[in-house]
Design an enzyme around this catalytic site. Structure first.
Site, PDB file in Angstrom:
ATOM      1  N   GLY A   8      -6.504  -8.937 -13.987  1.00  0.00           N
ATOM      2  CA  GLY A   8      -5.483  -7.825 -14.175  1.00  0.00           C
ATOM      3  C   GLY A   8      -5.223  -8.474 -15.689  1.00  0.00           C
ATOM      4  CB  THR A  10      -6.890  -4.964 -19.052  1.00  0.00           C
ATOM      5  OG1 THR A  10      -7.401  -4.499 -17.755  1.00  0.00           O
ATOM      6  CG2 THR A  10      -8.388  -5.392 -19.707  1.00  0.00           C
ATOM      7  N   GLY A  11      -3.914  -5.274 -17.988  1.00  0.00           N
ATOM      8  CA  GLY A  11      -2.617  -4.568 -17.450  1.00  0.00           C
ATOM      9  C   GLY A  11      -1.361  -4.851 -18.328  1.00  0.00           C
ATOM     10  CD  GLN A  12       4.553  -4.010 -17.972  1.00  0.00           C
ATOM     11  OE1 GLN A  12       5.165  -2.885 -18.217  1.00  0.00           O
ATOM     12  NE2 GLN A  12       4.969  -4.479 -16.839  1.00  0.00           N
ATOM     13  CG  LEU A  61      -9.306  -8.822  -8.210  1.00  0.00           C
ATOM     14  CD1 LEU A  61      -7.838  -8.315  -8.179  1.00  0.00           C
ATOM     15  CD2 LEU A  61      -9.000 -10.412  -8.117  1.00  0.00           C
ATOM     16  CB  ALA A  84      -2.926  -5.651  -7.691  1.00  0.00           C
ATOM     17  CD  GLN A  85      -3.331   1.524  -6.318  1.00  0.00           C
ATOM     18  OE1 GLN A  85      -2.943   1.765  -7.429  1.00  0.00           O
ATOM     19  NE2 GLN A  85      -2.724   1.687  -5.187  1.00  0.00           N
ATOM     20  CB  SER A  86      -0.251  -2.316  -9.491  1.00  0.00           C
ATOM     21  OG  SER A  86      -0.489  -1.421 -10.787  1.00  0.00           O
ATOM     22  CB  SER A 127       5.463  -6.526  -5.232  1.00  0.00           C
ATOM     23  OG  SER A 127       6.439  -5.448  -5.486  1.00  0.00           O
ATOM     24  CD  GLU A 129       7.915  -1.101  -4.341  1.00  0.00           C
ATOM     25  OE1 GLU A 129       8.051  -0.326  -3.248  1.00  0.00           O
ATOM     26  OE2 GLU A 129       8.914  -0.835  -5.227  1.00  0.00           O
ATOM     27  CE1 TYR A 151       1.073  -2.996  -5.542  1.00  0.00           C
ATOM     28  CE2 TYR A 151       3.303  -2.811  -4.697  1.00  0.00           C
ATOM     29  CZ  TYR A 151       2.307  -3.656  -5.713  1.00  0.00           C
ATOM     30  OH  TYR A 151       2.717  -4.246  -6.595  1.00  0.00           O
TER      31      TYR A 151
END
Ligand code: GDP
Length: 327
Positions: A8, A10-12, A61, A84-86, A127, A129, A151
Site C-alpha cells: 500500500g 502508493t496510498g496516503q 496481496l 487494502a481495499q479501504s 482500523s 471501523e 470492510y
C-alpha cells in the site's frame, strides 16, 4: 542500513510512512500491483517528493507466491501491511474482493513473513471501523469489536490473524487500531477530502453546492503524518502489541464542514445538501478513541488539531483546484 517493505506504498499512509522512514535512513521497498493506471499511481509519493527514492517491487496481496518471492529477495527488517481495499462504502459493492485483499491479503503477508523472513517485524493496519456499533463510549484496546461493513469484517480477520501469528509463531507482529486519519493526500472518496475539495471548488466559483450523506456521523479525525509515527514506534519496541491510535476528540461531519467552509469565509449551511446516494446500508454512527496506552507506553501524541488539519487540507485543495483551472 535497515530495509523496510511497505504494502500500500502508493496510498496516503504509504506516502507519509515512506517519507518518515527515508528520513530515518531506511532503504524503502514498496509493493506495487500491476494496473493500467501506472502513470498516476505514484502521485502521492511525488507530492511528498519521495517517489524517486523508493524501490518498487512487483507483487500482489492476493498472490502468495509473489509475496514469498518479494520477502525472499528483499529480506526486510520491517514489514508494514498498509495495502487494502479501504473505502467502506465500496466494500458492500465488492465484498469478496474486499475480503480477499483486506482480509486474506494480510494473512498472505503474514505467511510470507513466517516462511521467508521470520525475524522481520510486522505491522498490521487495523482500523477503528472494527468497533462499528460501538460497545463503549470511548474505544480502547479492551473494547469488544462489532464490525458493521464487509470492510470492517475483513479488517477484523486480519487483526486476529496478526494476534494469532504473534502468539502461535512468536512473530514480532503488532497491530495499530488507527482511528480515521486524513491529510491533503486522503483519497477524494472519503468525506474529509470530498468536503475540502468541494470547499475549494465553491470558493473558486466552479460549483454552488456540495452533496453529502449522513451529516451526523462522528469520527475521531487525526493527521496521517502524525499517525505513521505511531506505526514506526510500535515496531521499535522489544515486545509486539496492539495499540489504539486516536486523538481522543470526536466531531461530526457537519462540524467538519463548518470548520472547512468558515476557513474560506463561507457558511456551510448555504452550500451543503444531502443525497441518499451517499448513505450506507449500515452506518457507524460515532467513533471516539482512547489513546491512553499509546501515549503512556510509546510516548505518542496526536500533534495536529482538527482545525489545523482542516486548514491544511483546504489550502492544499485551493491550490490544486486553481492549478487545474489554469491549465
Ligand atoms: P470511514 O469512517 O472509513 O467510512 O470514512 P469516510 O470518510 O468514508 O466516512 C466517514 C463518515 O462520513 C461515515 O459515517 C459516512 O457515512 C459519513 N459521510 C457523510 N457523507 C459522506 C459522503 O458524501 N462521502 C463519504 N465517504 N462519507 C460520508
Amino acid at each position: 542500513m535497515k530495509r523496510v517493505l511497505i504494502t500500500g506504498v502508493t496510498g496516503q499512509d504509504g506516502a507519509y510512512l515512506s517519507q518518515l522512514l527515508l528520513a530515518k535512513g531506511y532503504e524503502v521497498y514498496g509493493l506495487v500491483r500491476r494496473s493500467s493506471a501506472m502513470d498516476v499511481m505514484d502521485e502521492k509519493l511525488r507530492w511528498l517528493g519521495v517517489a524517486d527514492h523508493i524501490r518498487m517491487v512487483d507483487g500482489n496481496l492476493t498472490d502468495l507466491s509473489s509475496l514469498l518471492r518479494v520477502l525472499k529477495d528483499v529480506k526486510p527488517d520491517e514489514v508494514y501491511n498498509l495495502g487494502a481495499q479501504s473505502f467502506v462504502k465500496s466494500s458492500w459493492n465488492q465484498p469478496l474482493l474486499t475480503g480477499s485483499v483486506t482480509g486474506l491479503g494480510a494473512a498472505n503477508v503474514l505467511e510470507a513473513v513466517r516462511l521467508e523472513a521470520p525475524g522481520a517485524r510486522f505491522y498490521q493496519a487495523s482500523s477503528s471501523e472494527m468497533f462499528g456499533l460501538i460497545q463503549e463510549p470511548r474505544q480502547s484496546e479492551k473494547t469488544p469489536f462489532y464490525p458493521r461493513s464487509p470492510y470492517a469484517a475483513a479488517k477484523l480477520y486480519a487483526h486476529w490473524m496478526t494476534v494469532n501469528y504473534r502468539e502461535s509463531f512468536g512473530l514480532h507482529a503488532s497491530s495499530g487500531i488507527l482511528f480515521n486519519h486524513e491529510s491533503p493526500l486522503r483519497g477524494i472518496e472519503f468525506v474529509t477530502r470530498k468536503i475540502t475539495d468541494g470547499v475549494a471548488r465553491i470558493k473558486l466559483g466552479l460549483q454552488e453546492k456540495l452533496a453529502l450523506g449522513n451529516l451526523d456521523a462522528k469520527r475521531d479525525w487525526g493527521h496521517a503524518r502524525d499517525y505513521v509515527k505511531a506505526m514506526w514506534l510500535m515496531l521499535q519496541q522489544d515486545k509486539p502489541d496492539d495499540y489504539v491510535v486516536a486523538t481522543g476528540r470526536t466531531a461530526s461531519v457537519r462540524e467538519f464542514c463548518d470548520i472547512a467552509f468558515s476557513h474560506v469565509g463561507l457558511r456551510a449551511d448555504d452550500h451543503i445538501t444531502t443525497d441518499a446516494r451517499y448513505l450506507r446500508p449500515a452506518e457507524v454512527e460515532v467513533l471516539l478513541g482512547d489513546p491512553t496506552k499509546v501515549r503512556d507506553r510509546l510516548g505518542w501524541r496526536s500533534e495536529t488539531s482538527l482545525e489545523a488539519l482542516v486548514a491544511e487540507m483546504v489550502e492544499a485543495d485551493l491550490k490544486r483546484v486553481a492549478r487545474r483551472v489554469a491549465s
